[in-house]
Design a protein around this motif. Structure first.
Motif, mmCIF file in Angstrom:
data_model
loop_
_atom_site.group_PDB
_atom_site.id
_atom_site.type_symbol
_atom_site.label_atom_id
_atom_site.label_comp_id
_atom_site.label_asym_id
_atom_site.label_seq_id
_atom_site.Cartn_x
_atom_site.Cartn_y
_atom_site.Cartn_z
ATOM 1 N N SER A 137 72.551 63.229 73.663
ATOM 2 C CA SER A 137 71.705 62.061 73.849
ATOM 3 C C SER A 137 71.391 60.586 73.163
ATOM 4 O O SER A 137 71.445 60.797 71.704
ATOM 5 C CB SER A 137 69.974 62.950 74.059
ATOM 6 N N LEU A 139 69.523 56.848 72.053
ATOM 7 C CA LEU A 139 67.746 56.497 72.862
ATOM 8 C C LEU A 139 68.616 54.910 72.294
ATOM 9 O O LEU A 139 69.146 54.332 71.944
ATOM 10 C CB LEU A 139 67.257 56.526 71.631
ATOM 11 N N GLY A 177 66.030 63.118 70.266
ATOM 12 C CA GLY A 177 67.574 62.158 70.904
ATOM 13 C C GLY A 177 68.328 62.635 69.647
ATOM 14 O O GLY A 177 67.399 62.703 68.380
#
Length: 252
Positions: A137, A139, A177
């Motif tokens: 993930s 950001l 994240g």
């Protein structure tokens, strides 16, 4: 008064831009990226703010609106709707060039990099390695050119809900994240501001090198665009300009 100045004043009046012997161009600051614009610290106003003020001083153009902070999507919209005329420090992106002109040369260049928590031993050098991670993930700050770039890379999990690096740093520390992708100088400034030097680390993989440009309305007079480009080119050779880049630790 010179012929080119008279012609610009006439063109400005037709475009609804305030025109006089000292011309006025409307601009804004970018919200959430203190490296570029920082109204909290008079000694470090942000690289882009300092270059804008230096350009205005040398060209005798009155820049208004720099005290107003907006997100990049809002700045793009306002350039398109002719609510502002110029913005200092925007990446040239294919989604923007239909309604924004980018003046050469670049104000400066920056590396696009990954940031991770220090307690995360991850090591990545390729997109295949990123895709192979159980948690990849990333950001991002909403509306930046990096969002458009990473959306083209398959197999990533992107979160571009934040309007500032400060928010994304908090999310990273709280494990909402795994990475932040952003420009290296912007990250270094944000990390120092938040006091997170001992909690995060910039990974060595440089994804790409981007130029940050002066962005202007498409319908600004060609003579004015040429004058601004020429002024920036001349400015890049001055000690004042070089000191600004050294202060913020970036390359032209």
């Amino acid at each position: 008064m010179t012929t080119w100045l008279l012609s610009l004043i006439t063109a400005f009046s037709l475009l609804g831009i305030e025109a006089s012997a000292t011309m006025t161009l409307r601009s804004n600051s970018q919200e959430g990226i203190d490296f570029k614009y920082d109204h909290k610290d008079p000694a470090h106003k942000g690289l882009c703010a300092e270059v804008a003020q230096l350009m205005a001083k040398r060209t005798k153009i009155n820049l208004t609106g720099l005290a107003t902070e907006k997100t990049i999507p809002k700045i793009q919209t306002d350039l398109n709707l002719k609510k502002i005329d110029i913005f200092f420090c925007m990446i040239e992106d294919e989604t923007r060039t239909s309604f924004i002109d980018f003046l050469k040369p670049a104000i400066f260049t920056e590396n696009l990099v990954f940031l991770a928590r220090k307690d995360d031993p991850v090591s990545i050098r390729t997109w295949d390695q990123v895709r192979a991670l159980k948690d990849n993930s990333i950001l991002l700050v909403n509306g930046t050119a990096y969002v458009n770039y990473l959306k083209k890379v398959p197999g990533l999990h992107l979160d571009d809900g934040a309007n500032s690096l400060s928010i994304n740093l908090k999310k990273l520390i709280n494990k909402r994240g795994r990475f932040i992708v952003a420009s290296e100088p912007s990250l270094r400034t944000a990390i120092a501001t938040e006091g997170l030097e001992n909690q995060v680390r910039i990974l060595p993989w440089i994804l790409r090198v981007e130029g940050q440009y002066i962005a202007v309305r498409k319908d600004l007079p060609p003579d004015l665009k040429m004058m601004l480009s020429k002024s920036l080119e001349e400015l890049r050779h001055t000690d004042e300009y070089k000191k600004i880049l050294e202060k913020y630790q970036v390359q032209p």
